[in-house]
Design a protein around this motif. Structure first.
Motif, PDB file in Angstrom:
ATOM      1  N   PRO A  65      47.316  22.498  71.589  1.00  8.12           N
ATOM      2  CA  PRO A  65      47.631  23.815  72.126  1.00  8.12           C
ATOM      3  C   PRO A  65      46.609  24.832  71.636  1.00  8.12           C
ATOM      4  O   PRO A  65      45.922  24.594  70.634  1.00  8.12           O
ATOM      5  CB  PRO A  65      49.014  24.125  71.557  1.00  8.12           C
ATOM      6  N   HIS A  66      46.477  25.937  72.369  1.00  8.25           N
ATOM      7  CA  HIS A  66      45.785  27.109  71.852  1.00  8.25           C
ATOM      8  C   HIS A  66      46.787  28.254  71.809  1.00  8.25           C
ATOM      9  O   HIS A  66      47.752  28.268  72.563  1.00  8.25           O
ATOM     10  CB  HIS A  66      44.615  27.527  72.759  1.00  8.25           C
ATOM     11  N   GLY A  67      46.492  29.216  70.932  1.00  9.80           N
ATOM     12  CA  GLY A  67      47.353  30.387  70.846  1.00  9.80           C
ATOM     13  C   GLY A  67      46.657  31.597  71.445  1.00  9.80           C
ATOM     14  O   GLY A  67      45.456  31.572  71.732  1.00  9.80           O
ATOM     15  N   PHE A  68      47.442  32.650  71.659  1.00 16.13           N
ATOM     16  CA  PHE A  68      46.860  33.914  72.123  1.00 16.13           C
ATOM     17  C   PHE A  68      47.643  35.055  71.492  1.00 16.13           C
ATOM     18  O   PHE A  68      48.863  35.125  71.639  1.00 16.13           O
ATOM     19  CB  PHE A  68      46.928  34.028  73.649  1.00 16.13           C
ATOM     20  N   ALA A  69      46.921  35.932  70.801  1.00 22.44           N
ATOM     21  CA  ALA A  69      47.565  37.101  70.208  1.00 22.44           C
ATOM     22  C   ALA A  69      46.682  38.309  70.449  1.00 22.44           C
ATOM     23  O   ALA A  69      45.460  38.222  70.354  1.00 22.44           O
ATOM     24  CB  ALA A  69      47.781  36.891  68.714  1.00 22.44           C
ATOM     25  N   MET A  70      47.309  39.426  70.765  1.00 27.23           N
ATOM     26  CA  MET A  70      46.607  40.667  71.109  1.00 27.23           C
ATOM     27  C   MET A  70      47.064  41.737  70.141  1.00 27.23           C
ATOM     28  O   MET A  70      48.277  41.947  69.996  1.00 27.23           O
ATOM     29  CB  MET A  70      47.006  41.034  72.547  1.00 27.23           C
ATOM     30  N   ILE A  71      46.142  42.392  69.521  1.00 26.22           N
ATOM     31  CA  ILE A  71      46.508  43.429  68.544  1.00 26.22           C
ATOM     32  C   ILE A  71      47.408  44.484  69.206  1.00 26.22           C
ATOM     33  O   ILE A  71      47.174  44.892  70.337  1.00 26.22           O
ATOM     34  CB  ILE A  71      45.233  44.070  67.935  1.00 26.22           C
TER      35      ILE A  71
END
Ligand code: K7E
Ligand code: CUA
Length: 640
Positions: A571-577
């Motif tokens: 999996p890859h993750g995604f996070a946005m400040i």
């Protein structure tokens, strides 16, 4: 694999292929590095709202499956695709109290296709797919409150049932609580399960008297076609229940002939009644859930269906309601009684045929205690709660107050062994213990109190499970291990049934998500008013695009991200400040959406949260956010 999986349910080889060598408790639970456990065990999380997966005999935790609770670890209930799973007639509810898991059956045996669990607070039943270990469907249960007698399945998974713990006005209305008696009702719900897809549909409800319905078990074998529910508060008290609901010497087990009711409704019986409940379905090809509000339910008045429902007197405020693997015996554990009560299905049928009734409750015939009783276990324990079976003629009952697990013979009702639990045991689980064919090698006791068993962790400790070897005459305590939340029951199954079927990836060519970016050229950014849709893809070790400009304060930015990996466990993750949200954890081949509403001008980074390669730290990007009235053109790029 063959070596690892051999020996399950083989009573001659109590420790699988390590049996000959295993002599100590340590050896019996030791799974060497690189080897696999013999059983999967799915533990209810209680107030965590989720289900945890463990291996037996090691007690190693493999996974937490989010069901009724938002789960920041993978974005369940935070992503746009999964939010609809938590929709109800009361709106979005990010939590529940998850109790009893039960694995689907065919011919009374575990088939390992799905596992069902119930939400005890806002009444719901969820179905989890055992190929993907993901929650696929949640159905709300109307006219109910505290769905506790759930979520047990019939012999061929024809139905999964629910029963209301709290009786309530049906339909709900504004009346004085003091008018409880006679005005509050208890609905028992039968939810049919489509044989191929597992899709649930609330087929009918039975409007029962205003008791509290606690637990239930299906009939099987001879008693297939029946379902049994324990009741308490047959006093119909509405206040100080610890006193007022403990007056009657006996409460009831309600025996429901669901085949008879099926026949009745198939001939046009029952009344359609308005009701509002959510039905949420996840689709693995669109990677998205849809929530529909249903408007109607078929209600059955049991007094209109002769022969359908009977009450079996059972001492005293019974909790567990357990049916043995042959289907001959129904065990009621009176939690305020020292003895276990074993009802005989055969005697019950004979008494019904002879019409030997002892009055009725709201028109539902009551049978005589002596006429249905097979016998009692004079155990000397205190506070019996739950019983499981080993498939070799023995039953194992937990005693909460005297903190012990008691093994007894189902036919002779003699106590064979008793072992202390540390401390205050609730449920016990034997893999397949609620089926016609249990795997009677291990029993796991789920204890409520842990103090002094582990290093202290402040005022609260995780509950402790205790693993017993039950392959011999005497039970042997092998292992303590912590569980998460509060397990109310668990369901176990041999690993060899599930492991070969377990899904490794989602195929990109099957991805039908409406916002998927499948080829590199499908990645783009589109503006529709103040809504911006980013069609993004990810693969080791970059996002496409990774530079975006032309976003404005006040925009609502949808990041639709497709993971292009086609490798197991990448999996890859995604996070946005600054996103008021959790990260997304996106499985290979899957698309997920995160909404971000930037409130501040600047250049803001996003990144991958899952350490996916040596260049994971390089897996990052920037979004430029300009003032609301800016005329900077929308643009996106990678490597320019
Ligand atoms: Cu905890 Cu089965 Cu909900 Cu007994 S119940 S312990
Ligand atoms: Cu992708 Cu780290």
């Amino acid at each position: 694999m063959a070596v690892m999986f051999s020996g399950c349910n083989n009573s001659k080889s109590p420790n699988g292929n390590r049996g000959a060598l295993a002599s100590t408790a340590a050896e019996k639970v030791y799974v060497p590095p690189g080897e696999h456990d013999e059983f999967y065990a799915f533990f209810s999380g209680g107030y965590s709202g989720n289900l945890t997966v463990y291996g037996l005999p090691s007690g190693r935790m493999f996974k937490e499956i989010p069901v009724f609770s938002q789960f920041p670890t993978n974005g369940y209930g935070y992503s746009e695709e999964t939010k609809p799973m938590l929709n109800t007639s009361h709106g979005f509810i990010p939590w529940d109290d998850l109790h009893h898991p039960d694995i689907s059956q065919t011919d009374g045996k575990l088939d390992g296709r799905w596992i069902f669990v119930n939400g005890n607070n806002t009444p719901r039943i969820a179905r989890i797919d055992l190929k993907t270990f993901e929650t696929d469907e949640i159905i709300e249960v109307p006219n109910s409150a505290g769905n506790h007698s759930s979520s047990f399945v019939t012999e061929n998974t024809e139905y999964v049932v629910a029963g209301t713990r709290f009786s309530v006005p049906v339909p709900q209305k504004d009346i004085s609580i003091k008018e409880y008696r006679g005005n509050f009702k208890g609905a028992l719900s039968f939810i049919e399960v489509a044989p191929e897809t597992g899709r649930m549909n609330l087929k009918f409800q039975i409007m029962m008297p205003g008791f509290d319905y606690d637990l239930s078990h299906p009939g099987r074998g001879k008693s297939h076609g029946w379902f049994f529910f324990t009741t308490y508060n047959t006093e119909e008290a509405n206040t100080l229940l610890e006193v007022n609901a403990s007056q009657n010497d006996k409460d009831f087990i309600a025996a429901v002939n669901w085949k008879k009711i099926e026949e009745y409704i198939n001939n046009g019986g029952g009344t359609k009644m308005p009701a509002e409940y959510a039905h949420n379905v996840y689709d693995h090809s669109t990677h998205s859930a849809k929530s529909t509000i249903k408007k109607e339910v078929l209600m059955v008045d049991p007094t209109k269906v002769p022969g359908a429902v009977f009450l079996l007197p059972t001492p005293k405020s019974p909790h567990g309601c357990d049916v043995d693997p042959t289907g001959k015996y129904i065990i009621g554990n009176g939690k305020l009684s020292a003895d276990l009560t074993i009802h005989s299905f055969g005697k019950m049928i004979a008494a019904i045929e002879a019409e030997k009734f002892d009055g009725d409750a709201y028109g539902i015939p009551i049978l005589k205690f002596e006429d249905v009783l097979a016998g009692q276990v004079k155990s000397g324990g205190l506070g019996p709660l739950h019983t499981e079976f080993d498939g070799k003629g023995n039953a194992y009952t937990t005693f909460f107050i005297s903190s012990e697990l008691v093994k007894w013979n189902v036919e002779t009702r003699e106590v064979i062994d008793r072992q202390p639990n540390y401390y205050s045991v609730g449920h016990v689980m034997i893999p397949g213990g609620n089926s016609a064919a249990p795997f009677g090698k291990y029993a796991v006791a789920m204890n409520k109190i842990t103090k002094d068993r582990y290093l202290p962790t402040g005022p609260e400790l995780e509950h402790s499970a205790q693993l017993f070897d039950i392959s011999g005459e005497k039970m042997e305590l092998l292992l303590d291990f912590p569980t998460h939340g509060e397990p109310h029951y668990a369901a176990g199954i041999p690993a060899e049934i599930l492991a070969p079927e377990s899904q490794k990836i989602y195929r990109l060519e099957d991805n039908k998500h409406e916002f998927a970016a499948l080829g590199g050229d499908e990645t783009r950014v589109e503006r529709h008013g103040n809504e911006v849709h980013v069609y993004m893809s990810m693969i080791r070790s970059h996002f496409t695009p990774d530079n975006i400009e032309g976003i404005r304060v006040g925009d609502k930015v949808y990041f639709h991200i497709t993971n292009h990996e086609q490798d197991f466990d990448v999996p890859h993750g995604f996070a946005m400040i600054g996103a008021n949200n959790a990260e997304l954890l996106i499985m290979p081949g899957q698309t997920r959406t995160l909404v971000w509403e930037p409130g501040q001008v600047g250049v803001w980074p996003f990144y991958c949260t899952d350490f996916c390669s040596a260049l994971h730290q390089e897996m990052q990007g920037y979004v430029r956010v300009s003032p609301a009235n800016s005329d900077i053109k929308l643009s996106w790029s990678l490597g320019e």
